[in-house]
Design an enzyme around this catalytic site. Sequence first.
Site, mmCIF file in Angstrom:
data_model
loop_
_atom_site.group_PDB
_atom_site.id
_atom_site.type_symbol
_atom_site.label_atom_id
_atom_site.label_comp_id
_atom_site.label_asym_id
_atom_site.label_seq_id
_atom_site.Cartn_x
_atom_site.Cartn_y
_atom_site.Cartn_z
ATOM 1 N N HIS A 53 19.613 14.794 -9.751
ATOM 2 C CA HIS A 53 18.320 15.171 -10.331
ATOM 3 C C HIS A 53 17.230 14.117 -10.122
ATOM 4 C CE1 HIS A 53 16.648 17.961 -13.693
ATOM 5 N NE2 HIS A 53 15.682 17.575 -12.881
ATOM 6 N N TYR A 81 18.316 21.010 -18.644
ATOM 7 C CA TYR A 81 17.484 22.074 -19.204
ATOM 8 C C TYR A 81 18.141 22.729 -20.422
ATOM 9 C CZ TYR A 81 15.107 21.932 -14.609
ATOM 10 O OH TYR A 81 14.447 21.554 -13.467
ATOM 11 N N ASP A 100 16.912 28.512 -10.052
ATOM 12 C CA ASP A 100 17.012 27.052 -10.092
ATOM 13 C C ASP A 100 17.069 26.583 -11.536
ATOM 14 O OD1 ASP A 100 16.282 24.359 -8.346
ATOM 15 O OD2 ASP A 100 15.501 24.276 -10.384
ATOM 16 N N LYS A 106 21.700 20.906 -11.303
ATOM 17 C CA LYS A 106 21.472 19.496 -10.994
ATOM 18 C C LYS A 106 22.268 18.583 -11.917
ATOM 19 C CE LYS A 106 16.721 20.934 -10.098
ATOM 20 N NZ LYS A 106 16.654 22.050 -11.054
#
Length: 275
Positions: free
Chosen positions: A108, A50, A45, A75
């Site tokens: 998200h 990120y 994930d 996401k």
Amino acid sequence: MTIPTLQLNDGRTIPQLGFGVFKVDPAETERIVTDALEAGYRHIDTAAIYGNEEGVGAALAKSGIARDELFVTTKLWNDRRGETAAREALGESLQKLGLDHVDLYLIHWPTPANGSPVETWRTLASLRDEGLTTSIGVSNFDERFLPEILETGIVPAVNQIELHPQFQQRAATELSAQHDIKVEAWGPLGQGKVDYASTVVGEIAERHGVTWAQALIAWHLQSGRIVFPKSNRRERMEDNFAAASVQLTAEDVAAIDGLDQGAAGRVSADPAEVS
């Protein structure tokens, strides 16, 4: 060890235990995800925000693991709303991951300050129909935000929300269950902000001869949730993976259920305040 899978409402299946890379240093991501894959994880994930999709992709490419044995989630970030932006965003994520499709693509956050997510959600459905993602879902859509998505008639396969013993999001999980939406727990161990070892969780773990984290992961799994703990340490990854073989009693599960503090138990951001 075989990780259990859950059936999604779109007919697909998802490994119930995965590995998350939230706050994993992009420079270390390839090594860390490689360790996770070697430990047995097949569900990874990540998210555009990120900044480590490229590292995830590099680890996947070098692993030699067949694509159909992997389950990859990413996401859509909050600044990419509407059809054009969402399409471009998934294209960028696929390029970084080195994949022609992801297995699950999520909005998200609901970001109410940015207006309705409906156009974006409909775009995700189109991306699914085009084969660029196998399943679609939402993240951080609690009972305040999920109804607008449901009104489109396009039901998410997954709702990924903050969930751990002191913050169990009962209203959101019940609404999700009514529509056969599987719940994924992020921050499943409390993000290091809750001393669960000093609660009944620690007592249960000691009785079963496991760590408190393993007891908590087992609680999530036996409660029917998808869970993806994160660790940078190979030893901890292996411990978390082994939690799939831990069997709590019904009394153990009920005792951990009893730790819920409602909204007071939240340790991360309120979706209503995230933009």
